[in-house]
Design an enzyme around this catalytic site. Structure first.
Site, mmCIF file in Angstrom:
data_model
loop_
_atom_site.group_PDB
_atom_site.id
_atom_site.type_symbol
_atom_site.label_atom_id
_atom_site.label_comp_id
_atom_site.label_asym_id
_atom_site.label_seq_id
_atom_site.Cartn_x
_atom_site.Cartn_y
_atom_site.Cartn_z
ATOM 1 N N HIS A 55 5.224 12.233 8.181
ATOM 2 C CA HIS A 55 6.058 11.299 8.869
ATOM 3 C C HIS A 55 6.493 11.838 10.240
ATOM 4 O O HIS A 55 6.488 10.761 11.001
ATOM 5 C CB HIS A 55 7.313 11.300 7.971
ATOM 6 C CG HIS A 55 7.197 10.574 7.025
ATOM 7 N ND1 HIS A 55 7.797 11.068 5.751
ATOM 8 C CD2 HIS A 55 6.487 9.441 6.302
ATOM 9 C CE1 HIS A 55 7.171 10.327 4.562
ATOM 10 N NE2 HIS A 55 6.571 9.220 5.014
ATOM 11 N N ASP A 91 4.430 -9.213 2.854
ATOM 12 C CA ASP A 91 3.037 -8.662 3.056
ATOM 13 C C ASP A 91 2.983 -8.546 4.574
ATOM 14 O O ASP A 91 3.029 -9.331 5.460
ATOM 15 C CB ASP A 91 2.242 -9.680 2.688
ATOM 16 C CG ASP A 91 0.545 -9.308 2.679
ATOM 17 O OD1 ASP A 91 0.163 -8.412 3.455
ATOM 18 O OD2 ASP A 91 -0.184 -10.046 2.067
ATOM 19 N N ASP A 127 1.765 2.388 7.844
ATOM 20 C CA ASP A 127 2.049 3.446 6.884
ATOM 21 C C ASP A 127 1.533 3.086 5.601
ATOM 22 O O ASP A 127 2.391 2.620 4.677
ATOM 23 C CB ASP A 127 3.539 3.786 7.042
ATOM 24 C CG ASP A 127 3.679 5.051 6.222
ATOM 25 O OD1 ASP A 127 3.038 5.514 5.468
ATOM 26 O OD2 ASP A 127 5.024 5.303 6.073
HETATM 27 N N1 SAM Z 1 2.099 8.161 3.132
HETATM 28 C C1 SAM Z 1 1.450 7.247 2.282
HETATM 29 C C2 SAM Z 1 0.207 7.565 1.835
HETATM 30 O O1 SAM Z 1 -0.685 7.571 2.813
HETATM 31 O O2 SAM Z 1 -0.111 7.968 0.826
HETATM 32 C C3 SAM Z 1 1.707 6.008 2.529
HETATM 33 C C4 SAM Z 1 3.029 5.747 1.436
HETATM 34 S S1 SAM Z 1 4.021 4.085 1.731
HETATM 35 C C5 SAM Z 1 4.692 4.394 -0.120
HETATM 36 C C6 SAM Z 1 2.530 2.964 1.640
HETATM 37 C C7 SAM Z 1 3.055 1.826 1.095
HETATM 38 O O3 SAM Z 1 2.249 0.684 1.497
HETATM 39 C C8 SAM Z 1 3.160 1.359 -0.306
HETATM 40 O O4 SAM Z 1 4.508 1.438 -1.049
HETATM 41 C C9 SAM Z 1 2.531 0.053 -0.507
HETATM 42 O O5 SAM Z 1 3.386 -0.858 -1.395
HETATM 43 C C10 SAM Z 1 2.630 -0.358 0.765
HETATM 44 N N2 SAM Z 1 1.648 -1.611 1.262
HETATM 45 C C11 SAM Z 1 0.278 -1.834 0.803
HETATM 46 N N3 SAM Z 1 -0.203 -2.863 1.106
HETATM 47 C C12 SAM Z 1 0.769 -3.522 1.668
HETATM 48 C C13 SAM Z 1 0.899 -4.731 2.689
HETATM 49 N N4 SAM Z 1 -0.152 -5.639 2.568
HETATM 50 N N5 SAM Z 1 1.880 -5.065 3.356
HETATM 51 C C14 SAM Z 1 3.101 -3.962 3.072
HETATM 52 N N6 SAM Z 1 3.164 -3.023 2.576
HETATM 53 C C15 SAM Z 1 1.966 -2.640 1.876
#
Ligand code: SAM
Length: 296
Positions: free
Chosen positions: A72, A147, A165
């Protein structure tokens, strides 16, 4: 009749994350705090023996309290200390809140908009991982469940910094690694804006890194890749990609701002900022011409 007095052995529970079906990392679990299945993925929060609370999405470790600061701090402070006055920041994914927590440490930031597709991730982290999620109640922060791909295609807002992220490029996260998404990200950036994205494993995802850099090279005049070393993700050494039309994270980095900020870091500092862009030879060779030369 005598009762059996043999003590019940403590349960030896482990969760194993497998990567590419060739390697696995095992974490000892003390107890499960949350387990649910959303429209998008399986979401688990556990209390682990050595890594504190951990968030898993579809069995993949997203966050561990033990070393979340590495990821982070690096995804946020490298671009925030490169941009001279970041005011408006968009974070796509990152529903645990850790990136937002670092972003709002910068007093110039007036507005930080988090767009996370999965409400279950946000709610589970709000309830069980306040270390990363408490910041989501800050008045500078807006949380939208939606999204990120659709958001950047439709919004009229402009941002000084966009941070992607995301999870690995599967399911709803797959388009976050594509050309169309970055064309839209480019249009959402204010003049001199920067985008930084989760850039996957140095050892296991070289093809993905080449693909991401090629997409960014076609869109932006300055592109870079920088590394960080952590405990939780497979292989330890992972990357972020960086792109901007105007701001180079080395040539335009004023390191005096880091100490002057008064922000307390656990991993990031002005030396790590520069060093992160110095890549090992095997990685430079693997990235080939997709990796642009650094300024002298
Ligand atoms: N630090 C982390 C890693 O590299 O493993 C990333 C953690 S964060 C929790 C990633 C988030 O991206 C997930 O909770 C997932 O639901 C979200 N995510 C995936 N696709 C997405 C999209 N199209 N739009 C917004 N969020 C999305």
């Amino acid at each position: 009749m005598s009762s059996d007095t043999t003590p019940t052995p403590e349960l030896d529970l482990w969760v194993e994350e497998r990567h590419r079906d060739i390697v696995g990392a095992r974490f000892k679990v003390l107890r499960t705090l949350f387990s649910g299945t959303s429209e998008y993925q399986k979401v688990d929060v556990v209390e682990s023996a050595g890594f504190g609370k951990m968030l898993f999405n579809d069995g993949l470790a997203m966050v561990s309290e033990r070393d979340e600061f590495v990821y982070h701090e690096m995804i946020a402070h490298v671009p925030l200390f490169t941009h001279p006055e970041p005011k408006r920041v968009l974070v796509i994914g990152g529903g645990d809140g850790g990136t937002v927590r670092e972003v709002i440490k910068h007093p110039s930031v007036e507005h930080c908009h988090l767009v996370e597709i999965d409400e279950m991730v946000v709610n589970a982290c709000r309830e069980h991982i306040p270390l990363t999620s408490a910041c989501l109640n800050d008045k500078k922060v807006q949380v939208t469940i939606g999204d990120g791909v659709k958001f950047v295609a439709e919004t009229k807002e402009k941002f000084d910094l966009i941070i992607v992220d995301s999870t690995d490029p599967i399911g709803p996260a797959a388009p976050l690694f594509g050309k169309e998404f970055y064309q839209n990200v480019h249009s959402c950036l204010a003049d001199g804006g920067i985008v930084v994205s989760q850039g996957e494993s140095v050892y296991y995802e070289q093809e993905m890194q080449r693909s991401l850099l090629s997409i960014l090279n076609n869109e932006f005049s300055i592109t870079r890749l920088f590394n960080y070393s952590n405990l939780t993700y497979p292989g330890g050494l992972w990357s972020f990609v960086y792109a901007s039309d105007k701001r180079c994270p080395l040539a335009d980095f004023d390191e005096s701002r880091v100490a002057a900020s008064g922000i307390e870091f656990q991993y990031y500092n002005e030396y790590i900022h520069r060093a992160a862009f110095m890549l090992p030879e095997f990685q430079r060779k693997a990235l080939g011409s997709t990796l642009k030369p650094l300024p002298k």
